[in-house]
Motif scaffolding. Structure first.
Motif, mmCIF file in Angstrom:
data_model
loop_
_atom_site.group_PDB
_atom_site.id
_atom_site.type_symbol
_atom_site.label_atom_id
_atom_site.label_comp_id
_atom_site.label_asym_id
_atom_site.label_seq_id
_atom_site.Cartn_x
_atom_site.Cartn_y
_atom_site.Cartn_z
ATOM 1 N N PRO A 5 0.617 -1.322 0.041
ATOM 2 C CA PRO A 5 0.089 0.080 0.129
ATOM 3 C C PRO A 5 0.791 1.219 -0.128
ATOM 4 O O PRO A 5 0.507 2.225 -0.497
ATOM 5 C CB PRO A 5 -0.775 -0.127 1.271
ATOM 6 N N GLU A 6 2.105 1.211 0.692
ATOM 7 C CA GLU A 6 2.736 2.409 0.715
ATOM 8 C C GLU A 6 3.407 2.747 -0.729
ATOM 9 O O GLU A 6 3.663 3.800 -1.024
ATOM 10 C CB GLU A 6 3.937 2.235 1.617
ATOM 11 N N GLU A 7 3.826 1.816 -1.415
ATOM 12 C CA GLU A 7 4.328 1.921 -2.582
ATOM 13 C C GLU A 7 3.300 2.578 -3.520
ATOM 14 O O GLU A 7 3.371 3.624 -4.578
ATOM 15 C CB GLU A 7 4.794 0.535 -3.536
ATOM 16 N N VAL A 8 1.976 2.072 -3.563
ATOM 17 C CA VAL A 8 0.846 2.797 -4.180
ATOM 18 C C VAL A 8 0.600 4.213 -3.950
ATOM 19 O O VAL A 8 0.323 4.804 -4.753
ATOM 20 C CB VAL A 8 -0.366 1.966 -4.060
ATOM 21 N N MET A 9 0.568 4.496 -2.390
ATOM 22 C CA MET A 9 0.262 5.751 -1.964
ATOM 23 C C MET A 9 1.505 6.566 -2.607
ATOM 24 O O MET A 9 1.206 7.838 -3.036
ATOM 25 C CB MET A 9 0.430 5.884 -0.520
ATOM 26 N N VAL A 10 2.765 6.141 -2.543
ATOM 27 C CA VAL A 10 3.785 7.210 -3.090
ATOM 28 C C VAL A 10 3.597 7.278 -4.952
ATOM 29 O O VAL A 10 3.681 8.380 -4.988
ATOM 30 C CB VAL A 10 5.198 6.321 -2.952
ATOM 31 N N GLN A 32 -7.425 0.359 -4.980
ATOM 32 C CA GLN A 32 -8.743 0.044 -4.039
ATOM 33 C C GLN A 32 -8.986 -1.484 -4.357
ATOM 34 O O GLN A 32 -9.430 -2.152 -3.213
ATOM 35 C CB GLN A 32 -9.842 0.749 -4.503
ATOM 36 N N ALA A 33 -8.900 -2.093 -5.437
ATOM 37 C CA ALA A 33 -9.358 -3.135 -5.610
ATOM 38 C C ALA A 33 -8.403 -4.370 -5.250
ATOM 39 O O ALA A 33 -8.320 -5.367 -4.658
ATOM 40 C CB ALA A 33 -9.516 -3.576 -7.119
ATOM 41 N N GLN A 34 -6.949 -3.740 -5.312
ATOM 42 C CA GLN A 34 -5.720 -4.793 -4.753
ATOM 43 C C GLN A 34 -5.696 -4.744 -3.268
ATOM 44 O O GLN A 34 -5.402 -5.652 -2.742
ATOM 45 C CB GLN A 34 -4.572 -4.035 -5.326
ATOM 46 N N PHE A 35 -6.166 -3.525 -2.695
ATOM 47 C CA PHE A 35 -5.933 -3.564 -1.191
ATOM 48 C C PHE A 35 -7.243 -2.861 -0.415
ATOM 49 O O PHE A 35 -7.451 -2.132 0.041
ATOM 50 C CB PHE A 35 -4.829 -2.603 -0.857
ATOM 51 N N PRO A 36 -8.271 -3.836 -0.615
ATOM 52 C CA PRO A 36 -9.788 -3.397 -0.236
ATOM 53 C C PRO A 36 -9.922 -3.347 1.180
ATOM 54 O O PRO A 36 -10.776 -2.530 1.529
ATOM 55 C CB PRO A 36 -10.617 -4.711 -0.735
ATOM 56 N N ALA A 37 -8.997 -3.556 2.018
ATOM 57 C CA ALA A 37 -9.028 -3.654 3.595
ATOM 58 C C ALA A 37 -8.416 -2.267 4.239
ATOM 59 O O ALA A 37 -8.440 -1.957 5.241
ATOM 60 C CB ALA A 37 -8.914 -4.810 4.307
ATOM 61 N N ASN A 38 -7.785 -1.546 3.204
ATOM 62 C CA ASN A 38 -6.724 -0.505 3.509
ATOM 63 C C ASN A 38 -7.742 0.910 3.484
ATOM 64 O O ASN A 38 -7.751 1.374 2.558
ATOM 65 C CB ASN A 38 -5.569 -0.302 2.636
ATOM 66 N N PRO A 39 -7.916 1.323 4.507
ATOM 67 C CA PRO A 39 -8.635 2.671 4.728
ATOM 68 C C PRO A 39 -7.886 3.904 4.058
ATOM 69 O O PRO A 39 -8.253 4.616 3.404
ATOM 70 C CB PRO A 39 -8.911 2.916 6.054
ATOM 71 N N ARG A 40 -6.546 3.661 4.112
ATOM 72 C CA ARG A 40 -5.620 4.964 3.667
ATOM 73 C C ARG A 40 -5.560 4.992 2.058
ATOM 74 O O ARG A 40 -5.831 6.248 1.574
ATOM 75 C CB ARG A 40 -4.262 4.912 4.130
#
Length: 144
Positions: A5-10, A32-40
Motif C-alpha cells: 500500500p505504501e508503494e501505491v500511495m507514493v 482499491q481493488a488490490q488493497f480493499p481493506a486499507n482505509p488509507r
C-alpha cells in the motif's frame, strides 16, 4: 502493480504532485481493488476524486475508507483536497452524517481562526478550543 500500500500511495502522490490527476485517480482506483481493506488507500482515492471535482466518486471512496476502519474521519473531511466538492449535496450529506451540526454550520470567519499543518503522517490543528496533534497512531487532543 505496486506490491505494498505504501508503494501505491507514493505512486499516487507522485502523480498528484505532477498535476496528473487522471493518472492519480486511475492508480488509486486500481489500488482499491488490490488493497480493499486499507482505509488509507480508499481515503487517498477519495481525495483524488475530490480534487477532480467528482463528488459522487469521492464520497463513495470515503465511505469505503470508513467501512474499512478509517480513523479520525472528521479530520479527514477537512482535507483541502475536498474543497472542490465540499459544497455538493452528496458531500454535504456525508458531512452531516459524521460532523455535529454546530461544526458544519460555523461561520467562515470562525473557521479562518483555525491553524492547520499536515505533512505525511503528522497533523496539527490549533484553534480557540485547543490543540489536536496526530503523529501516526499517537494522538494528543487538548480540546474539550
Amino acid at each position: 502493480m505496486a506490491k505494498t500500500p505504501e508503494e501505491v500511495m507514493v505512486a499516487v502522490q507522485a502523480a498528484i504532485s505532477q498535476q496528473n490527476l487522471g493518472d492519480a485517480a486511475a492508480k488509486a482506483k486500481a489500488s482499491q481493488a488490490q488493497f480493499p481493506a486499507n482505509p488509507r488507500i480508499h481515503l487517498l482515492a477519495a481525495e483524488v476524486e475530490g480534487r477532480l471535482g467528482n463528488a459522487g466518486n469521492s464520497v463513495a471512496a470515503f465511505r469505503r475508507a470508513l467501512d474499512s476502519g478509517l480513523e479520525e474521519p472528521i479530520m479527514a473531511l477537512r482535507a483541502p483536497a475536498f474543497d472542490p466538492v465540499r459544497d455538493s449535496e452528496t458531500f454535504r450529506q456525508l458531512q452531516t452524517e459524521l460532523v455535529p451540526a454546530k461544526l458544519t454550520t460555523a461561520p467562515r470567519a470562525e473557521r479562518s481562526t483555525t491553524e492547520r499543518v499536515r505533512a505525511g503522517d503528522v497533523e496539527i490543528t490549533t484553534d480557540a478550543t485547543g490543540d489536536y496533534v496526530r503523529a501516526g497512531d499517537i494522538v494528543l487532543d487538548t480540546r474539550p
